[in-house]
Design an enzyme around this catalytic site. Structure first.
Site, PDB file in Angstrom:
ATOM      1  N   ASP A 161       0.698  -1.138  -0.076  1.00 45.69           N
ATOM      2  CA  ASP A 161      -0.119   0.084   0.047  1.00 45.69           C
ATOM      3  C   ASP A 161       0.946   1.210  -0.066  1.00 45.69           C
ATOM      4  O   ASP A 161       0.594   2.357  -0.500  1.00 45.69           O
ATOM      5  CB  ASP A 161      -1.013  -0.049   1.153  1.00 45.69           C
ATOM      6  CG  ASP A 161      -1.620   1.291   1.327  1.00 45.69           C
ATOM      7  OD1 ASP A 161      -2.600   1.477   0.424  1.00 45.69           O
ATOM      8  OD2 ASP A 161      -1.525   2.138   2.323  1.00 45.69           O
ATOM      9  N   SER A 183      -6.812   0.224   0.422  1.00 52.49           N
ATOM     10  CA  SER A 183      -5.590   0.792   1.102  1.00 52.49           C
ATOM     11  C   SER A 183      -5.751   0.995   2.423  1.00 52.49           C
ATOM     12  O   SER A 183      -5.152   0.417   3.194  1.00 52.49           O
ATOM     13  CB  SER A 183      -5.637   2.189   0.269  1.00 52.49           C
ATOM     14  OG  SER A 183      -4.738   3.101   1.182  1.00 52.49           O
TER      15      SER A 183
HETATM   16  N1  URA Z   1      -6.409   6.966   3.146  1.00 50.48           N
HETATM   17  C1  URA Z   1      -5.535   5.748   2.944  1.00 50.48           C
HETATM   18  O1  URA Z   1      -5.100   5.302   3.568  1.00 50.48           O
HETATM   19  N2  URA Z   1      -5.684   5.391   1.528  1.00 50.48           N
HETATM   20  C2  URA Z   1      -6.286   5.918   0.731  1.00 50.48           C
HETATM   21  O2  URA Z   1      -6.398   5.540  -0.359  1.00 50.48           O
HETATM   22  C3  URA Z   1      -7.110   7.174   0.896  1.00 50.48           C
HETATM   23  C4  URA Z   1      -7.085   7.634   2.116  1.00 50.48           C
END
Ligand code: URA
Length: 433
Positions: A161, A183
């Site tokens: 991520d 994410s």
């Molecule tokens: N916060 C996150 O951690 N990921 C995203 O894609 C958007 C907000």
């Protein structure tokens, strides 16, 4: 299997298999798949979306791409809370001691502020001595001993991520519902808690601008969490207006302490209690109304405040700054802002207020920027309040007088005035369980 074929299948609207998603995430984290491949695939996902199965598989693959925290050494039910980000959002500082005072074990990783939004880690660091970088062993020990520990994100939590998020930021693919859901949830799943409450914001200061989008994102995240065996709830709340009255790191600590002592803004108390009662209802497997009574009691009888002191002390923070918030670091300049006209405030645009606070020094534009923990804004008037020309409507806190004029311009852009009292907007839109 070739990444080229995976990209072309997604481009042409086909559903990716679990094996293809695994191949992509593993190869990308290892460095076998290049940024240009990943960018093309992200854009194909952005344009064609993902089925729920693809999204769940992507989340689990990203969660497994690094360390998965093992919280099994902690006795009791582990609990986590996550906000999608906002302005003046200091609810973590209130919710975590409430639920910990009621027996939940809060093992929490929080972020830093970026852009117009603030981050819990920065707020806590404004307390002298507070350590947000504990070793994994001390993290677990602190949760076991005090019931709360809040640290910054560790290096190897959901690295897929981390890499993909930077790439999305640079390739205009952030605003895609399945990518946002996977994410956020990949990090929550890797962080290991059994019960998770999501605070999904909508409005100008939030990622999701509309209630409908916030609802769709909430439903997706709750579904992912449940499929991964976690107990989930999402509270959808307003972030068109900043939450509470203080924006900025040490200023927000002071306001959170005020709320923990049973005082302070009604909106902050309401969102905090809604989040806490949803979390306690998951932790104790009880009805939300019963949980609410327990949370109100913990807040009003001082046990949440005592737990907060214990938490700050356990992580090395100077508790004198909590018992006497006048001892928190203070800005050199406090500049009063007065209303230019009579009327009611009909809008206090959260994104612009957050930006004005960043201009005063409270936040970062780039990840590497340093921040001024003492800078920020205290809103003396908000949406719905009546003002007369000359009334003090806000205080700017800063250490650099050159920042006042640009911040003032952005601040006034955020405000809209009208003649008749505006209708109150809904603070909590919905809870999804
Ligand atoms: N916060 C996150 O951690 N990921 C995203 O894609 C958007 C907000």
């Amino acid at each position: 299997m070739r990444i080229y074929d995976i990209i072309s299948r997604k481009r042409d609207g086909f559903e990716l298999t679990d094996e293809e998603i695994h191949f992509f995430i593993e190869g990308y984290v290892r460095g076998d798949i290049q940024d240009y491949h990943a960018s093309a695939l992200l854009m194909a996902i952005y344009l064609n979306g993902m089925t729920d199965r693809e999204m769940v598989t992507l989340t689990l693959e990203m969660a497994k791409s690094g360390d998965m925290l093992d919280l099994s050494a902690i006795d009791g039910v582990t609990a986590d809370k996550h906000s999608t980000g906002g302005v003046g959002d200091k609810t973590t500082l209130i919710v975590t001691p409430i639920v910990a005072a009621l027996g939940a074990k809060v093992a929490k990783m929080s972020g830093r502020g970026l852009g117009h939004t603030g981050g819990t880690v920065d707020k806590l660091e404004s307390i002298e001595g507070f350590d947000v970088a504990l070793s994994p062993e001390r993290f677990i020990e602190t949760v076991k001993k005090t019931g709360i520990c809040v640290v910054g994100q560790t290096g190897n939590l959901a690295p897929a991520d981390k890499k993909l998020y930077s790439l999305r930021d640079a390739t205009a693919t952030v605003g895609c519902m399945p990518l946002i859901a996977s994410s956020i949830m990949s990090k929550k799943l890797a962080a290991g808690s059994q019960c998770i409450v999501l605070d999904v914001k909508y409005g100008s200061g939030a990622f999701m601008k509309t209630k409908a989008d916030a609802e769709e994102l909430s439903a997706k995240m709750v579904e992912i969490g449940k499929m991964a065996g976690r107990k989930m709830a999402a509270v959808i709340s307003d972030m068109d207006t900043p939450l509470g009255k203080n924006i900025g790191n040490s200023l927000e600590i002071a306001e959170a302490v005020e709320a923990l002592r049973g005082k302070g803004s009604a909106d902050l108390r309401e969102v905090s209690l809604t989040l806490a009662s949803n979390l306690i209802s998951l932790v104790k497997d009880i009805d939300c109304r019963e949980a609410r009574l327990l949370c109100e009691k913990a807040l009003d009888d001082g046990s949440a405040y005592e737990k907060f002191l214990e938490f700050i002390s356990a992580q090395g923070g100077n508790t004198e700054m909590v018992t006497d918030t006048d001892k928190l670091p203070k800005a050199r300049i406090i500049h009063k802002i007065t209303a230019k006209e009579d009327g009611f405030i009909s809008r206090t645009d959260a994104e612009k207020i957050g930006s004005a606070s960043v201009i005063l020094g409270a936040g970062r534009v780039n990840k590497e920027d340093t921040i001024d923990y003492t800078a920020g804004i205290i809103l003396r008037k908000k949406t719905g309040d009546k003002v007369k020309a000359g009334d003090v409507i806000a205080e700017f806190h800063t250490n650099d007088e050159r920042l006042i004029a640009p911040a003032e311009k952005t601040f006034f852009d955020a405000l809209t005035f009208c003649e008749a009292k505006p209708e109150k907007s809904e603070l909590i839109y919905k809870v999804i369980r």
